[in-house]
Design a protein around this motif. Structure first.
Motif, PDB file in Angstrom:
ATOM      1  N   GLN A  32      45.155  25.113  36.170  1.00 35.81           N
ATOM      2  CA  GLN A  32      45.807  24.770  37.428  1.00 35.81           C
ATOM      3  C   GLN A  32      45.196  25.580  38.554  1.00 35.81           C
ATOM      4  N   THR A  37      46.263  21.213  42.061  1.00 35.42           N
ATOM      5  CA  THR A  37      45.671  20.306  41.084  1.00 35.42           C
ATOM      6  C   THR A  37      45.726  20.948  39.700  1.00 35.42           C
ATOM      7  N   SER A  39      45.134  20.170  35.181  1.00 34.98           N
ATOM      8  CA  SER A  39      44.646  19.313  34.111  1.00 34.98           C
ATOM      9  C   SER A  39      44.994  19.931  32.775  1.00 34.98           C
ATOM     10  N   THR A  41      44.071  19.370  28.368  1.00 38.13           N
ATOM     11  CA  THR A  41      43.214  18.704  27.393  1.00 38.13           C
ATOM     12  C   THR A  41      43.686  19.021  25.982  1.00 38.13           C
ATOM     13  N   TRP A  48      42.944  13.787  27.788  1.00 33.69           N
ATOM     14  CA  TRP A  48      43.106  14.631  28.964  1.00 33.69           C
ATOM     15  C   TRP A  48      44.114  14.000  29.907  1.00 33.69           C
ATOM     16  N   SER A  50      45.778  14.709  34.082  1.00 34.84           N
ATOM     17  CA  SER A  50      45.587  15.496  35.292  1.00 34.84           C
ATOM     18  C   SER A  50      46.623  15.139  36.350  1.00 34.84           C
ATOM     19  N   ASP A  52      46.879  15.339  40.615  1.00 34.39           N
ATOM     20  CA  ASP A  52      46.208  15.577  41.898  1.00 34.39           C
ATOM     21  C   ASP A  52      47.231  15.379  43.006  1.00 34.39           C
TER      22      ASP A  52
END
Length: 248
Positions: A32, A37, A39, A41, A48, A50, A52
């Motif tokens: 982060q 933003t 993500s 995994t 993955w 994410s 935004d």
């Protein structure tokens, strides 16, 4: 307060830690940035997701889930949500994603890429909650919420990867408050988890400022967390119905 229906409730506390139920203390990774933003995994690097955030935009940004057949390869399928999507829907789809990942990891199945779940599994929760159904001649069918302010569209004749196979929205159809898109190849099991959460009669927690202004008069207040002031309007009970259940 607790409100229904979910598709008009607003995003709520939409943070990565709220939306992502992954075991970050074990083998999943999270990153982060200071600007917000983020993500995450999977250990195999094939899954993955994410976030935004774009707070100045009407729909506040984008959540994205993707699956690659090989690490860092081309996406086999992808799901996108506006950041204005109710966080409960995001959480339930990610929880089902984790379940599929764990099932595939401990078996010889590969449902993340070869899911044999029939589309009617995604329709069933909508039918059970009284959503209408309209089959079009262009190869699509549309399910609408009883209030007409939420919908799911399925392209049932699609044979290619152009455009989403499933689309959902909340708010007025001409100007939805949020949208979700499921690309060709997305496991139907994930779509079914989404529709079960979308049509759930389990109330969600919101403050007054969380709720979209132009649809707040369509909400049912299920319970108040503070004492009502004198002269306030009575609490309206939610529609009767059982609580949400897992699709599998």
């Amino acid at each position: 307060m607790k409100v229904l229906p979910r598709h008009l409730a607003g995003p709520g506390p939409a943070s990565p830690r709220t939306a992502w139920p992954f075991p970050f203390d074990k083998d999943w990774s999270i990153h982060q940035a200071e600007e917000g933003t983020a993500s995450a995994t999977s250990p195999c690097l094939r899954l993955w997701t994410s976030f935004d955030p774009q707070p100045d935009k009407p729909r506040k940004g984008t959540w994205t889930i993707g699956a690659n057949r090989v690490p860092f390869g081309q996406a086999a399928w992808q799901i996108t949500f506006d950041a204005s999507t109710p966080v409960e829907l995001l959480h339930d789809v990610h929880a089902e994603l984790l379940d599929l990942y764990l099932e595939d990891r401990h078996s010889d199945r590969d449902r993340l890429y070869e899911d044999a779940t029939a589309p009617h599994e995604a329709y069933a929760p909508l039918f059970a909650r009284g959503w209408s159904h309209d089959v079009k001649t262009d190869g699509t069918q549309i399910f609408l919420a009883p209030d007409g302010l939420g919908g799911v569209r399925h392209r049932y004749t699609t044979t290619g990867s152009d455009g989403p196979t499933w689309t959902a929205w909340g708010g007025y159809p001409s100007e939805p408050y949020w949208q979700a898109r499921f690309s060709f190849g997305t496991p139907t099991t994930l779509v079914a988890a989404f529709t079960a959460s979308l049509s759930s009669t389990e109330p969600v927690h919101r403050t007054a400022r969380d709720v979209p202004f132009h649809t707040r008069n369509r909400l049912y207040i299920a319970a108040a967390t503070v004492e009502k002031p004198p002269g306030s309007s009575p609490i309206v009970p939610p529609p009767a119905g059982p609580g949400p259940g897992r699709t599998r």
